[in-house]
Design an enzyme around this catalytic site. Structure first.
Site, PDB file in Angstrom:
ATOM      1  N   ARG A  48       3.781  -6.768  -5.395  1.00 55.08           N
ATOM      2  CA  ARG A  48       3.672  -8.093  -4.772  1.00 55.08           C
ATOM      3  C   ARG A  48       3.793  -9.135  -5.878  1.00 55.08           C
ATOM      4  O   ARG A  48       3.860  -8.815  -7.048  1.00 55.08           O
ATOM      5  CB  ARG A  48       2.406  -8.259  -3.922  1.00 55.08           C
ATOM      6  N   GLY A  49       3.830 -10.411  -5.435  1.00 50.26           N
ATOM      7  CA  GLY A  49       4.118 -11.478  -6.391  1.00 50.26           C
ATOM      8  C   GLY A  49       5.620 -11.747  -6.319  1.00 50.26           C
ATOM      9  O   GLY A  49       6.423 -10.796  -6.387  1.00 50.26           O
ATOM     10  N   ALA A  50       5.985 -13.013  -6.173  1.00 48.61           N
ATOM     11  CA  ALA A  50       7.379 -13.362  -5.868  1.00 48.61           C
ATOM     12  C   ALA A  50       8.404 -12.749  -6.842  1.00 48.61           C
ATOM     13  O   ALA A  50       9.360 -12.088  -6.405  1.00 48.61           O
ATOM     14  CB  ALA A  50       7.522 -14.884  -5.804  1.00 48.61           C
ATOM     15  N   ARG A  85       9.366  -9.110   3.465  1.00 44.60           N
ATOM     16  CA  ARG A  85       8.376 -10.202   3.459  1.00 44.60           C
ATOM     17  C   ARG A  85       9.159 -11.525   3.477  1.00 44.60           C
ATOM     18  O   ARG A  85      10.104 -11.680   2.698  1.00 44.60           O
ATOM     19  CB  ARG A  85       7.468 -10.136   2.213  1.00 44.60           C
ATOM     20  N   ASP A 233       5.561 -19.292  -4.411  1.00 42.72           N
ATOM     21  CA  ASP A 233       6.428 -18.282  -3.782  1.00 42.72           C
ATOM     22  C   ASP A 233       7.748 -18.862  -3.308  1.00 42.72           C
ATOM     23  O   ASP A 233       8.738 -18.145  -3.174  1.00 42.72           O
ATOM     24  CB  ASP A 233       5.702 -17.623  -2.615  1.00 42.72           C
ATOM     25  N   ASN A 243       2.551 -21.221  -1.609  1.00 42.26           N
ATOM     26  CA  ASN A 243       1.879 -20.257  -2.499  1.00 42.26           C
ATOM     27  C   ASN A 243       0.745 -19.609  -1.713  1.00 42.26           C
ATOM     28  O   ASN A 243       0.512 -19.926  -0.537  1.00 42.26           O
ATOM     29  CB  ASN A 243       1.369 -20.973  -3.761  1.00 42.26           C
ATOM     30  N   LYS A 244       0.060 -18.718  -2.354  1.00 42.66           N
ATOM     31  CA  LYS A 244      -1.007 -17.955  -1.703  1.00 42.66           C
ATOM     32  C   LYS A 244      -1.968 -18.854  -0.922  1.00 42.66           C
ATOM     33  O   LYS A 244      -2.354 -19.925  -1.395  1.00 42.66           O
ATOM     34  CB  LYS A 244      -1.766 -17.165  -2.783  1.00 42.66           C
TER      35      LYS A 244
HETATM   36  O1  MRU Z   1       0.895 -11.981  -1.280  1.00 39.50           O
HETATM   37  P1  MRU Z   1       1.220 -11.934  -2.745  1.00 39.50           P
HETATM   38  O2  MRU Z   1       0.201 -11.235  -3.556  1.00 39.50           O
HETATM   39  O3  MRU Z   1       2.624 -11.416  -2.971  1.00 39.50           O
HETATM   40  O4  MRU Z   1       1.217 -13.458  -3.179  1.00 39.50           O
HETATM   41  C1  MRU Z   1       1.479 -13.784  -4.509  1.00 39.50           C
HETATM   42  C2  MRU Z   1       1.353 -15.231  -4.796  1.00 39.50           C
HETATM   43  O5  MRU Z   1       1.113 -16.031  -3.933  1.00 39.50           O
HETATM   44  C3  MRU Z   1       1.625 -15.662  -6.189  1.00 39.50           C
HETATM   45  O6  MRU Z   1       0.892 -16.793  -6.497  1.00 39.50           O
HETATM   46  C4  MRU Z   1       3.113 -15.993  -6.345  1.00 39.50           C
HETATM   47  O7  MRU Z   1       3.910 -14.944  -5.850  1.00 39.50           O
HETATM   48  C5  MRU Z   1       3.488 -16.268  -7.738  1.00 39.50           C
HETATM   49  S1  MRU Z   1       3.496 -14.798  -8.696  1.00 39.50           S
HETATM   50  C6  MRU Z   1       4.107 -15.143 -10.226  1.00 39.50           C
END
Ligand code: MRU
Length: 345
Positions: A48-50, A85, A233, A243-244
């Protein structure tokens, strides 16, 4: 300055992912042999993470090309991967880039095509690491000596191909000897802050405390936070940032108390095609993420749940967006357009 762990690596024709569903208590790896394994790993948040999602999807495209020679079935595999996603644009961005290489090489023979696709996936991964290091150097300039920083979710080596975005800036400032202190939000419901960021902060030996998400407002009001640094994201052309979940609330509080608020993203996270944040699709995830903490049920099964994984922060609440090509300050629309045209800020 490199970590002892990586979120993703491609070896022996498999995408090997550090399973982020179980960290930090279990360190396990998932081996993706085909594109369907990659799609599952993204959807179920093994990775996970963009940026990490983008790089994983690039290898997914390579695996899809290995599995499917026929054009129609290959293209539908790409569609399948792209839908894993919806919010982080890096997924669609990486697949589009890989599709471009496929178009260019599809008539050049199967071996050449596969070699070109694998090279491109490796390059996407390598570029992300380079971009993270560059944005960390650039971003560290906004971190004053002795700063106390609030961060949200996980934006480190685990969320990227390596090093990190917002957590990259934080690590860079630490390694420059700035004597920073970090408060990390636990980040309900998936606890990326508690499970992943806390783990990375401990590994990097950065002085830090983990807080419940709802403690952040009090820390900000009491003047105990000098700046908020987090990831993104998808950034719209006007500077709105998805973002999250929880980022938007933090931005409102930070603005109310005059605390600088930075989002740190690679340029691949900017969606130049959408005018503002209202066009960003926000993923809604399974109710069990809210009714359960890990395996433990904490709410009645019958209760309805609203579980958006992300929210949109309006650009008016953002001080700057840190990228590998410079910091985007207001007017965001104008400066994002300059970036799109290839100018360095
Ligand atoms: O649901 P996730 O864990 O994929 O969400 C991740 C985030 O929101 C991060 O802040 C974002 O992807 C930036 S990661 C460098």
């Amino acid at each position: 300055m490199d970590e002892s762990f990586v979120a993703l690596i491609f070896q022996d024709e498999e995408l090997v992912l550090l399973d982020q569903r179980f960290l930090p208590t279990r360190v396990e790896y998932v081996h993706c042999k085909g594109y369907k394994d990659v799609e599952f790993a993204i959807r179920d948040m093994v990775v996970r993470g963009a940026p990490a999602i983008g790089a994983s999807a690039a290898y997914g495209v390579y695996l899809a090309a290995k599995e499917h020679d026929g054009e129609a079935v290959f293209l539908s595999a790409l569609e399948f991967l792209a839908n894993a996603r919806p919010t982080a644009v890096n997924l669609a961005w990486a697949i589009k880039r890989m599709k471009g290489v496929w178009q260019e090489h599809k008539e050049s023979g199967r071996d050449n095509l596969l070699a070109a696709l694998l090279r491109e996936a490796d390059e996407i991964r390598a570029e992300d690491i380079r971009a993270n290091k560059e944005m960390s150097r650039i971003g560290s300039r906004v971190v004053p000596h002795g700063a106390t920083i609030l961060t949200h979710c996980n934006t480190g080596a685990l969320a990227t191909a390596g090093w990190g975005t917002a957590l990259g800036v934080i690590k860079q400032a630490h390694w420059e000897g700035k004597e920073i202190f970090v408060y990390a939000d636990e980040t309900r419901p998936r606890l990326q802050g508690a499970r992943l960021t806390a783990w990375e902060l401990v590994e990097a030996k950065i002085p830090a405390k983990l807080i419940a998400d709802s403690a952040a407002a009090t820390l900000i009001r009491d003047g105990r936070i000098d700046l908020v640094i987090l990831g993104g994201d998808r950034v719209a052309a006007n500077g709105d940032v998805a973002n999250k979940l929880g980022t938007f609330a933090l931005s409102v509080i930070a603005k109310a108390y005059g605390v600088p608020f930075y989002s740190v993203v690679p340029v691949s996270t900017i969606d130049f095609a959408i005018p503002d944040g209202s066009h960003i699709p926000i993923e809604e995830r399974d109710k069990s993420e809210v009714t359960h903490v890990g395996e433990t049920q904490v709410a009645p099964s019958e209760i309805g749940v609203y579980n958006p994984a992300f929210d949109v922060t309006p650009h008016q609440n953002i001080t700057g967006i840190i990228t590998e090509r410079g910091i985007i300050y207001p007017p965001f629309g104008e400066n994002i357009e300059r970036l799109r045209r290839g100018e360095t800020l």
